[in-house]
Design a protein around this motif. Sequence first.
Motif, PDB file in Angstrom:
ATOM      1  N   ARG A   6       0.828  -1.206   0.000  1.00 32.66           N
ATOM      2  CA  ARG A   6       0.000   0.000   0.000  1.00 32.66           C
ATOM      3  C   ARG A   6       0.871   1.268   0.000  1.00 32.66           C
ATOM      4  O   ARG A   6       0.635   2.208  -0.764  1.00 32.66           O
ATOM      5  CB  ARG A   6      -0.910  -0.040   1.241  1.00 32.66           C
ATOM      6  CG  ARG A   6      -1.991   1.009   1.306  1.00 32.66           C
ATOM      7  CD  ARG A   6      -2.924   0.725   2.483  1.00 32.66           C
ATOM      8  NE  ARG A   6      -3.763  -0.457   2.262  1.00 32.66           N
ATOM      9  CZ  ARG A   6      -4.906  -0.437   1.587  1.00 32.66           C
ATOM     10  NH1 ARG A   6      -5.370   0.687   1.086  1.00 32.66           N
ATOM     11  NH2 ARG A   6      -5.606  -1.545   1.418  1.00 32.66           N
ATOM     12  N   SER A  60       1.139   3.924  -3.115  1.00 33.62           N
ATOM     13  CA  SER A  60       0.822   5.342  -2.872  1.00 33.62           C
ATOM     14  C   SER A  60       2.003   6.222  -3.260  1.00 33.62           C
ATOM     15  O   SER A  60       1.827   7.305  -3.829  1.00 33.62           O
ATOM     16  CB  SER A  60       0.536   5.622  -1.396  1.00 33.62           C
ATOM     17  OG  SER A  60      -0.481   4.809  -0.936  1.00 33.62           O
ATOM     18  N   ARG A 107      -7.422  -4.785  -4.248  1.00 38.79           N
ATOM     19  CA  ARG A 107      -7.964  -3.755  -3.344  1.00 38.79           C
ATOM     20  C   ARG A 107      -6.949  -2.612  -3.170  1.00 38.79           C
ATOM     21  O   ARG A 107      -7.291  -1.429  -3.264  1.00 38.79           O
ATOM     22  CB  ARG A 107      -8.273  -4.394  -1.987  1.00 38.79           C
ATOM     23  CG  ARG A 107      -9.260  -3.635  -1.131  1.00 38.79           C
ATOM     24  CD  ARG A 107      -9.713  -4.476   0.056  1.00 38.79           C
ATOM     25  NE  ARG A 107      -8.612  -4.950   0.878  1.00 38.79           N
ATOM     26  CZ  ARG A 107      -8.357  -6.227   1.151  1.00 38.79           C
ATOM     27  NH1 ARG A 107      -9.119  -7.190   0.667  1.00 38.79           N
ATOM     28  NH2 ARG A 107      -7.322  -6.561   1.911  1.00 38.79           N
ATOM     29  N   ASP A 111      -7.553   1.212  -4.183  1.00 40.30           N
ATOM     30  CA  ASP A 111      -7.511   2.252  -3.144  1.00 40.30           C
ATOM     31  C   ASP A 111      -6.482   3.341  -3.444  1.00 40.30           C
ATOM     32  O   ASP A 111      -6.693   4.505  -3.132  1.00 40.30           O
ATOM     33  CB  ASP A 111      -7.155   1.638  -1.781  1.00 40.30           C
ATOM     34  CG  ASP A 111      -8.266   0.756  -1.225  1.00 40.30           C
ATOM     35  OD1 ASP A 111      -9.372   0.759  -1.806  1.00 40.30           O
ATOM     36  OD2 ASP A 111      -8.011   0.057  -0.224  1.00 40.30           O
ATOM     37  N   THR A 112      -5.332   2.927  -3.993  1.00 40.65           N
ATOM     38  CA  THR A 112      -4.248   3.890  -4.192  1.00 40.65           C
ATOM     39  C   THR A 112      -4.291   4.540  -5.570  1.00 40.65           C
ATOM     40  O   THR A 112      -3.605   5.538  -5.807  1.00 40.65           O
ATOM     41  CB  THR A 112      -2.873   3.213  -4.033  1.00 40.65           C
ATOM     42  OG1 THR A 112      -2.774   2.142  -4.976  1.00 40.65           O
ATOM     43  CG2 THR A 112      -2.670   2.685  -2.622  1.00 40.65           C
TER      44      THR A 112
END
Length: 279
Positions: free
Chosen positions: A95, A99, A134, A138-139
């Motif tokens: 994650r 990002s 996911r 999300d990022t």
Amino acid sequence: AKSMGRGDYQFYNSEMNASTLHRLTLESGLRHAVERDELQLTYQPQVELVSGRIVGVEVLLRWHPEQQRLVMPDVFIPIAEETGLIVPIGEWVLRTACSQLVAWRQAGLPDVRIAVNLSARQFRQPGLDDMVSRVLADTGCHAGCLELEITETVLMERPDSAAQALQRLSDMGVRLAIDDFGTGYSSLSYLKRFPIHALKIDRSFVRDIPYDADDAAIAGAVVAVAHSMGLSVVAEGVETLAQCEFLRGLHCDHAQGYYFSQPLNAAALASLLRDGLVT
Ligand code: C2E
Ligand code: CA
Ligand code: CA
Ligand code: CA
């Protein structure tokens, strides 16, 4: 002699206790490392040999417990594996890396790929593909910008289920690389069964090239086989100009190592990217 023997025994015993204690301390510290914000990512450039351009970065994890020395992954990753902590830690790594990649792109830096290591435990975790998709969603990171590195040994332990897991990731558009290639003993025919994109020649074969004739031959063979199967090749642990030129002569695609750069923090990597070339 008797008393010496006994002394040895006690010494051995207390050594053992010290290392057990050390290990337990690391283990309990690691349990809180994410929430205490003690984990940091470093980024090592992967360079295209023909152009000298940075085309990717490998993400390498560091642990900096408060008031203590930096802990390297060779020490804490095995503990994270055994305890299962690698699952939440690995998700945090992915994650954070995705990002960061999006942030670099938004800052107008040249596009690169990001390569993230997957451990054995993570690779076998049911729902790995769901976790990855996911995180990408999300990022806002494109699947094609992510490469996952899995070691040859992990793939060869259960080749059939490994092939299925790789297929699910590959279907999502994620790139897959076999890490530490050459250290296991996969027959080359097995490689065909895996939907992979790249091989990483293990550092142990790079160290003594061009002088060691066997290692030079192995590196050459890996590049030739990989190219004949449409895979690209990354040489890891490149430390000298001589290694770099030899690999360029083999038409090895990419290289990574101290010759180009140590693993860097995000800010330092961003300035390298801004400058474009590393050599
Ligand atoms: P690896 O995936 O084979 O990573 C390459 C290692 O070689 C890194 O060590 C890197 O810092 C080091 N290296 C890079 N260039 C050179 C060079 O020119 N010469 C030499 N001698 N070494 C070089 P590091 O960062 O200590 O990581 C060790 C291992 O820990 C990695 O080996 C990988 O298996 C594991 N690891 C690191 N980060 C993660 C992570 O986020 N998740 C998982 N599951 N494993 C990780
Ligand atoms: Ca790796
Ligand atoms: Ca490696
Ligand atoms: Ca390695």
